[in-house]
Enzyme design. Structure first.
Site, PDB file in Angstrom:
ATOM      1  N   CYS A  72      17.178  29.502 -17.262  1.00 11.07           N
ATOM      2  CA  CYS A  72      18.491  30.042 -18.102  1.00 11.07           C
ATOM      3  C   CYS A  72      18.016  30.717 -19.306  1.00 11.07           C
ATOM      4  O   CYS A  72      16.999  30.751 -19.683  1.00 11.07           O
ATOM      5  CB  CYS A  72      19.590  29.071 -18.290  1.00 11.07           C
ATOM      6  SG  CYS A  72      19.532  27.849 -19.234  1.00 11.07           S
ATOM      7  N   HIS A 105       2.660  12.157 -16.955  1.00  4.75           N
ATOM      8  CA  HIS A 105       3.435  10.834 -17.556  1.00  4.75           C
ATOM      9  C   HIS A 105       4.713  10.645 -16.674  1.00  4.75           C
ATOM     10  O   HIS A 105       5.330   9.539 -16.688  1.00  4.75           O
ATOM     11  CB  HIS A 105       3.540  10.658 -19.032  1.00  4.75           C
ATOM     12  CG  HIS A 105       2.149  10.988 -19.491  1.00  4.75           C
ATOM     13  ND1 HIS A 105       2.060  10.590 -20.880  1.00  4.75           N
ATOM     14  CD2 HIS A 105       0.889  10.678 -19.277  1.00  4.75           C
ATOM     15  CE1 HIS A 105       0.830  10.697 -21.259  1.00  4.75           C
ATOM     16  NE2 HIS A 105       0.193  10.648 -20.121  1.00  4.75           N
TER      17      HIS A 105
END
Length: 153
Positions: A72, A105
């Protein structure tokens, strides 16, 4: 997310503020041999970014793709919309280190970009890193599990 999600299919969606960058990234992915599930939008007419974040979340839940790209104007709204779904781990990134760490992670399965904040070449570089990086597991597994199974408030 279904185990049978196609490993070579990437869903992509964005609002009117990002339709040009979405088209460029779609072409980039196809050039690398990925199948791209394009969930729109494809023009400058004003639309609501939550509709596209939700559509991508549904596509991943239904097994139509195993990873996604959301865009966006700022990347913020559409990433918030996507992250409302427990099976989505969407990371808004603007440079390659974040693209790598969100995979290593956090096992992010969706990457988000702000089309007004990142250039096309940097977005392609971040996307390449995101797609090439594996989840480390180990100590991160317990934390990622908590993202998909939050405690009741």
């Amino acid at each position: 997310m279904p185990e049978n999600a196609p490993q070579n299919t990437i869903a992509i969606a964005g609002d009117h503020g990002a339709f040009e960058l979405k088209a460029l990234l779609k072409e980039h992915l196809e050039g690398q041999g990925f199948t791209v599930l394009d969930l729109g939008t494809n023009g400058p007419a004003s639309v609501d970014y939550p509709d596209f974040g939700n559509a991508l979340a549904k596509a991943l839940a239904d097994g139509q793709a195993d990873r996604g790209v959301l865009l966006c104007g700022s990347g913020i709204g559409i990433s918030i919309a996507a992250n409302r779904h427990a099976h989505i781990r969407c990371a808004l990134v603007s440079e390659p280190l974040s693209a790598r760490l969100c995979r290593e992670h956090n096992n992010a399965n969706v990457i988000a970009f702000g089309a007004r904040l990142i250039g096309p070449e940097l977005a392609k570089e971040c996307l390449n890193v995101f797609l090439a990086t594996a989840f480390e597991g180990g100590r991160h597994e317990r934390r990622v599990d908590k993202l998909s199974n939050p405690p009741a408030c």
